[in-house]
Scaffold this motif. Structure first.
Motif, PDB file in Angstrom:
ATOM      1  N   GLY A   1       0.814  -1.211   0.000  1.00  0.00           N
ATOM      2  CA  GLY A   1       0.000   0.000   0.000  1.00  0.00           C
ATOM      3  C   GLY A   1       0.849   1.263   0.000  1.00  0.00           C
ATOM      4  O   GLY A   1       2.046   1.221   0.259  1.00  0.00           O
TER       5      GLY A   1
ATOM      6  N   THR B   1      -3.775   4.858  -6.201  1.00  0.00           N
ATOM      7  CA  THR B   1      -4.933   5.728  -6.408  1.00  0.00           C
ATOM      8  C   THR B   1      -4.525   6.970  -7.204  1.00  0.00           C
ATOM      9  O   THR B   1      -5.215   7.369  -8.145  1.00  0.00           O
ATOM     10  CB  THR B   1      -5.538   6.115  -5.046  1.00  0.00           C
ATOM     11  OG1 THR B   1      -5.776   4.904  -4.322  1.00  0.00           O
ATOM     12  CG2 THR B   1      -6.836   6.854  -5.215  1.00  0.00           C
ATOM     13  N   THR B   2      -3.386   7.540  -6.840  1.00  0.00           N
ATOM     14  CA  THR B   2      -2.878   8.714  -7.554  1.00  0.00           C
ATOM     15  C   THR B   2      -2.743   8.418  -9.047  1.00  0.00           C
ATOM     16  O   THR B   2      -3.192   9.192  -9.892  1.00  0.00           O
ATOM     17  CB  THR B   2      -1.488   9.086  -6.975  1.00  0.00           C
ATOM     18  OG1 THR B   2      -1.615   9.241  -5.571  1.00  0.00           O
ATOM     19  CG2 THR B   2      -0.949  10.351  -7.584  1.00  0.00           C
TER      20      THR B   2
ATOM     21  N   VAL C   1       1.586  16.649  -6.513  1.00  0.00           N
ATOM     22  CA  VAL C   1       0.714  15.540  -6.158  1.00  0.00           C
ATOM     23  C   VAL C   1      -0.091  15.854  -4.896  1.00  0.00           C
ATOM     24  O   VAL C   1      -1.309  15.677  -4.868  1.00  0.00           O
ATOM     25  CB  VAL C   1       1.530  14.237  -5.997  1.00  0.00           C
ATOM     26  CG1 VAL C   1       0.667  13.114  -5.472  1.00  0.00           C
ATOM     27  CG2 VAL C   1       2.155  13.833  -7.324  1.00  0.00           C
ATOM     28  N   VAL C   2       0.592  16.351  -3.884  1.00  0.00           N
ATOM     29  CA  VAL C   2      -0.112  16.590  -2.622  1.00  0.00           C
ATOM     30  C   VAL C   2      -1.025  17.809  -2.717  1.00  0.00           C
ATOM     31  O   VAL C   2      -2.138  17.817  -2.196  1.00  0.00           O
ATOM     32  CB  VAL C   2       0.880  16.695  -1.443  1.00  0.00           C
ATOM     33  CG1 VAL C   2       0.166  16.967  -0.139  1.00  0.00           C
ATOM     34  CG2 VAL C   2       1.693  15.411  -1.330  1.00  0.00           C
TER      35      VAL C   2
ATOM     36  N   ASN D   1       7.015   4.081  -9.474  1.00  0.00           N
ATOM     37  CA  ASN D   1       6.529   5.399  -9.079  1.00  0.00           C
ATOM     38  C   ASN D   1       7.556   6.068  -8.171  1.00  0.00           C
ATOM     39  O   ASN D   1       8.293   5.402  -7.468  1.00  0.00           O
ATOM     40  CB  ASN D   1       5.181   5.279  -8.364  1.00  0.00           C
ATOM     41  CG  ASN D   1       4.526   6.645  -8.154  1.00  0.00           C
ATOM     42  OD1 ASN D   1       4.828   7.604  -8.893  1.00  0.00           O
ATOM     43  ND2 ASN D   1       3.660   6.750  -7.179  1.00  0.00           N
ATOM     44  N   ARG D   2       7.552   7.385  -8.194  1.00  0.00           N
ATOM     45  CA  ARG D   2       8.490   8.195  -7.425  1.00  0.00           C
ATOM     46  C   ARG D   2       9.912   7.764  -7.771  1.00  0.00           C
ATOM     47  O   ARG D   2      10.759   7.558  -6.900  1.00  0.00           O
ATOM     48  CB  ARG D   2       8.220   8.054  -5.930  1.00  0.00           C
ATOM     49  CG  ARG D   2       6.733   8.092  -5.619  1.00  0.00           C
ATOM     50  CD  ARG D   2       6.446   8.382  -4.199  1.00  0.00           C
ATOM     51  NE  ARG D   2       6.859   9.739  -3.886  1.00  0.00           N
ATOM     52  CZ  ARG D   2       6.522  10.369  -2.768  1.00  0.00           C
ATOM     53  NH1 ARG D   2       5.769   9.758  -1.894  1.00  0.00           N
ATOM     54  NH2 ARG D   2       6.914  11.593  -2.542  1.00  0.00           N
TER      55      ARG D   2
ATOM     56  N   ASP E   1     -10.282   5.769  -1.994  1.00  0.00           N
ATOM     57  CA  ASP E   1      -9.873   7.178  -1.955  1.00  0.00           C
ATOM     58  C   ASP E   1     -10.190   7.918  -3.249  1.00  0.00           C
ATOM     59  O   ASP E   1      -9.959   9.120  -3.342  1.00  0.00           O
ATOM     60  CB  ASP E   1      -8.339   7.281  -1.773  1.00  0.00           C
ATOM     61  CG  ASP E   1      -7.906   6.841  -0.393  1.00  0.00           C
ATOM     62  OD1 ASP E   1      -8.715   6.940   0.539  1.00  0.00           O
ATOM     63  OD2 ASP E   1      -6.746   6.411  -0.265  1.00  0.00           O
TER      64      ASP E   1
ATOM     65  N   GLY F   1       1.097   4.699  -4.510  1.00  0.00           N
ATOM     66  CA  GLY F   1       0.585   5.610  -5.538  1.00  0.00           C
ATOM     67  C   GLY F   1      -0.461   5.025  -6.476  1.00  0.00           C
ATOM     68  O   GLY F   1      -0.711   5.600  -7.537  1.00  0.00           O
TER      69      GLY F   1
ATOM     70  N   ASP G   1       6.935  13.911  -7.395  1.00  0.00           N
ATOM     71  CA  ASP G   1       6.659  15.346  -7.396  1.00  0.00           C
ATOM     72  C   ASP G   1       5.664  15.656  -6.281  1.00  0.00           C
ATOM     73  O   ASP G   1       4.474  15.828  -6.517  1.00  0.00           O
ATOM     74  CB  ASP G   1       6.119  15.770  -8.775  1.00  0.00           C
ATOM     75  CG  ASP G   1       5.836  17.270  -8.850  1.00  0.00           C
ATOM     76  OD1 ASP G   1       5.961  17.961  -7.816  1.00  0.00           O
ATOM     77  OD2 ASP G   1       5.497  17.744  -9.945  1.00  0.00           O
ATOM     78  N   GLY G   2       6.172  15.658  -5.064  1.00  0.00           N
ATOM     79  CA  GLY G   2       5.324  15.866  -3.893  1.00  0.00           C
ATOM     80  C   GLY G   2       4.495  17.138  -3.985  1.00  0.00           C
ATOM     81  O   GLY G   2       3.332  17.154  -3.629  1.00  0.00           O
TER      82      GLY G   2
ATOM     83  N   LEU H   1      -4.028  16.650  -4.430  1.00  0.00           N
ATOM     84  CA  LEU H   1      -4.803  15.779  -3.531  1.00  0.00           C
ATOM     85  C   LEU H   1      -5.649  16.619  -2.579  1.00  0.00           C
ATOM     86  O   LEU H   1      -6.844  16.415  -2.414  1.00  0.00           O
ATOM     87  CB  LEU H   1      -3.825  14.897  -2.744  1.00  0.00           C
ATOM     88  CG  LEU H   1      -4.376  14.096  -1.578  1.00  0.00           C
ATOM     89  CD1 LEU H   1      -5.153  12.894  -2.114  1.00  0.00           C
ATOM     90  CD2 LEU H   1      -3.264  13.602  -0.667  1.00  0.00           C
TER      91      LEU H   1
ATOM     92  N   ILE I   1       7.317   6.981 -13.283  1.00  0.00           N
ATOM     93  CA  ILE I   1       6.611   8.220 -12.952  1.00  0.00           C
ATOM     94  C   ILE I   1       7.481   8.960 -11.941  1.00  0.00           C
ATOM     95  O   ILE I   1       7.861   8.383 -10.917  1.00  0.00           O
ATOM     96  CB  ILE I   1       5.232   7.933 -12.287  1.00  0.00           C
ATOM     97  CG1 ILE I   1       4.404   6.929 -13.097  1.00  0.00           C
ATOM     98  CG2 ILE I   1       4.477   9.248 -12.025  1.00  0.00           C
ATOM     99  CD1 ILE I   1       3.728   7.471 -14.315  1.00  0.00           C
ATOM    100  N   VAL I   2       7.765  10.190 -12.239  1.00  0.00           N
ATOM    101  CA  VAL I   2       8.664  10.963 -11.403  1.00  0.00           C
ATOM    102  C   VAL I   2       8.014  11.276 -10.049  1.00  0.00           C
ATOM    103  O   VAL I   2       6.784  11.250  -9.928  1.00  0.00           O
ATOM    104  CB  VAL I   2       9.039  12.266 -12.159  1.00  0.00           C
ATOM    105  CG1 VAL I   2       7.929  13.303 -12.064  1.00  0.00           C
ATOM    106  CG2 VAL I   2      10.346  12.826 -11.678  1.00  0.00           C
TER     107      VAL I   2
HETATM  108  N1  LIG Z   1       4.668  10.439  -8.091  1.00  0.00           N
HETATM  109  C1  LIG Z   1       4.447  10.873  -6.851  1.00  0.00           C
HETATM  110  N2  LIG Z   1       5.135  11.934  -6.354  1.00  0.00           N
HETATM  111  C2  LIG Z   1       4.921  12.395  -5.108  1.00  0.00           C
HETATM  112  N3  LIG Z   1       4.051  11.867  -4.245  1.00  0.00           N
HETATM  113  C3  LIG Z   1       3.317  10.813  -4.663  1.00  0.00           C
HETATM  114  C4  LIG Z   1       3.467  10.256  -5.978  1.00  0.00           C
HETATM  115  N4  LIG Z   1       2.603   9.230  -6.110  1.00  0.00           N
HETATM  116  C5  LIG Z   1       1.957   9.131  -4.931  1.00  0.00           C
HETATM  117  N5  LIG Z   1       2.367  10.063  -4.056  1.00  0.00           N
HETATM  118  C6  LIG Z   1       1.907  10.261  -2.671  1.00  0.00           C
HETATM  119  O1  LIG Z   1       2.055   9.020  -2.000  1.00  0.00           O
HETATM  120  C7  LIG Z   1       0.972   8.806  -1.112  1.00  0.00           C
HETATM  121  C8  LIG Z   1       0.288   7.489  -1.404  1.00  0.00           C
HETATM  122  O2  LIG Z   1      -0.352   7.558  -2.661  1.00  0.00           O
HETATM  123  P1  LIG Z   1      -1.700   6.788  -2.973  1.00  0.00           P
HETATM  124  O3  LIG Z   1      -2.026   7.052  -4.400  1.00  0.00           O
HETATM  125  O4  LIG Z   1      -2.746   7.090  -1.977  1.00  0.00           O
HETATM  126  O5  LIG Z   1      -1.183   5.286  -2.786  1.00  0.00           O
HETATM  127  P2  LIG Z   1      -2.000   3.892  -2.743  1.00  0.00           P
HETATM  128  O6  LIG Z   1      -3.292   4.107  -3.463  1.00  0.00           O
HETATM  129  O7  LIG Z   1      -1.088   2.925  -3.438  1.00  0.00           O
HETATM  130  O8  LIG Z   1      -2.167   3.547  -1.307  1.00  0.00           O
HETATM  131  C9  LIG Z   1       0.048  10.005  -1.258  1.00  0.00           C
HETATM  132  O9  LIG Z   1       0.327  10.900  -0.236  1.00  0.00           O
HETATM  133  C10 LIG Z   1       0.423  10.573  -2.594  1.00  0.00           C
HETATM  134  O10 LIG Z   1       0.157  11.949  -2.655  1.00  0.00           O
END
Ligand SMILES: Nc1ncnc2c1ncn2[C@@H]1O[C@H](COP(=O)(O)OP(=O)(O)O)[C@@H](O)[C@H]1O
Ligand SMILES: [Mg+2]
Length: 417
Positions: A160, A165-166, A358-359, A326-327, A193, A163, A354-355, A362, A351-352
């Motif tokens: 988990g 969901t993102t 992304v945040v 990812n990241r 989410d 990323g 990019d806090g 979100l 996928i780069v």
């Molecule tokens: N490429 C990215 N760069 C920066 N932050 C990221 C990236 N992908 C995901 N995140 C962050 O990581 C955290 C988990 O992402 P999420 O999509 O909820 O994961 P999952 O669905 O796998 O549990 C979130 O806080 C999200 O904003």
């Protein structure tokens, strides 16, 4: 559950053995069948006692935990090893992973963490053993070998927070912006989410409504009225508003939903949970493509290796799985090449990290693909969207070195080893 989980404790320090035995003594579903003070004794006891789970200390005089794990994997393959280690032993963790440990606990750990990982490892092993005894090649396995563009894309990860969901949300938005008819299914039924990322009202209909209707014997050839349309054009099937309602959703219902949505869309993106249960399996079976996410973390890599083994046993062809890192640039001591070496496969997409984008996205409930189209992370998503909606790469031209190796050695499809 009538079976108790048989646990063997291996640690050279007597106090640790006692402490762990006592902690586990409070758990009604766990039975400590023995305690060994070293590697050779552990192998001997495990062979005789056939425990379900071995709690293995990594640092022991004489035969260390890694060597003992390797021996166990060969001699008592039904036993799952949980390695126990102190912090700052990244290299040991890497090596234990390669030796076949199923899980890691970093000392000191809480009794909750201990029992949770014992149960998780045990459940996973049981599922694996019952499910995979006869190796069945699912008919779906070859479906996207036909040159058709993928239509059901599962975004999965055995871990988990990486990323899923993102990426699911932004991938769906990117494809919709490209003129595709896209449905997005939140299959994280307990803690979905997707609605939050898209700022959708949780009072909308959800997949629990469909499951309820199907259970009541209703027949549907369209689920359009259960989908919520987001301003990007993506049509969303939300997860239930409360975790209890997740239980209503049966694996056949999920498959039916995906089959119907497949007929009505160019692309169906499914945000999967990380738990590997019947429902998730239904989604993965139904998917044409599984985007399997990983990050540059040792646990993510370890779980990925196990997941690829499971896929192989399920008869999923290698073209059904794509690895998405990812990241990708947030390296914390592991290199992409190490990851690829460890899991025996190349990463297909990156996928780069990019806090900021992304945040921020979100928290505003607007996907970054819409609000920050220029960002590298959006461009990476766009490339991924094009790759999954376009024709699949031909194995020969896309991965010549791999195709040649597979052909030459006729070994496991997933592994280079
Ligand atoms: N490429 C990215 N760069 C920066 N932050 C990221 C990236 N992908 C995901 N995140 C962050 O990581 C955290 C988990 O992402 P999420 O999509 O909820 O994961 P999952 O669905 O796998 O549990 C979130 O806080 C999200 O904003
Ligand atoms: Mg999620």
């Amino acid at each position: 559950m009538t079976d108790r989980i048989k646990v063997l404790i291996v640690d050279d320090i007597p106090e640790t053995r006692d402490h762990l035995s006592k902690l586990l003594g409070f758990e009604s579903d766990v039975e400590v069948v023995g305690a060994a003070a070293g590697g050779p004794e552990a192998v001997q006891m495990a062979t005789a006692l056939k425990p379900d789970v071995v709690l293995m200390d990594i640092n022991m005089p004489g035969m260390d935990g890694i060597t003992a794990t390797e021996k166990l994997a060969a001699e008592v393959p039904t036993t799952a090893v949980i390695m126990m280690s102190v912090q700052g032993e990244a290299d040991y963790l890497r090596r234990s992973m390669l030796a076949g440990a199923r899980e890691f606990l970093v000392k000191p750990f809480s009794s909750d963490e201990l029992t949770a990982s014992i149960r998780q490892v045990w459940t996973r092993e049981k599922e694996k053993q019952s499910r995979f005894a006869p190796v069945v090649v699912a008919p779906e396995a070859s479906r996207n070998g036909s040159g058709e563009p993928a239509s059901v894309v599962a975004v999965f990860s055995p871990k988990g927070g990486v990323g899923r969901t993102t990426i699911s949300v932004n991938l769906a938005v990117a494809a919709a912006q490209d003129g595709k008819r896209v449905a997005l299914v939140d299959a994280s039924f307990q803690f979905g989410d997707v609605g939050v990322l898209l700022n959708l009202n949780p009072r909308n209909k959800s997949i629990a409504d469909i499951a309820g209707e199907l259970q009541a014997g209703e027949q549907y050839d369209s689920f359009e009225s259960f989908l919520v349309t987001h301003s990007s054009g993506v049509r969303v099937l939300l997860a239930p508003p409360t975790p209890e309602q997740a239980e209503l959703i049966s694996p056949p219902a999920v498959r039916q939903v995906l089959q119907v949505l497949r007929g009505e869309n160019d692309l169906v993106v499914v945000d999967c949970p990380s738990s590997f249960n019947e429902t998730t399996l239904g989604v993965l079976d139904e998917a044409d493509l599984i985007l399997t996410l990983l990050t540059l973390e040792i646990t993510s890599v370890k779980n990925m290796r196990l997941f690829l083994e499971v896929c192989e046993q399920l008869g999923y062809g290698p073209e059904k799985i794509r690895l998405v890192l990812n990241r990708a640039d947030s390296t914390l001591g592991i290199r992409v090449a190490d990851v690829e070496h460890s899991i025996g496969r190349k990463v297909d997409h990156t996928i780069v990290s990019d806090g900021r984008s992304v945040v921020y996205a979100l928290n505003r409930g607007v996907p970054f693909f819409l609000s920050n189209r220029e960002a590298q992370v959006s461009q990476d998503i766009e490339r991924l969207a094009k790759a999954v909606t376009g024709p699949p790469p031909t194995t020969a031209s896309a991965r010549p070195e791999k195709a040649a190796k597979v052909a030459a050695k006729n070994k496991s499809l997933f592994a280079w080893r």
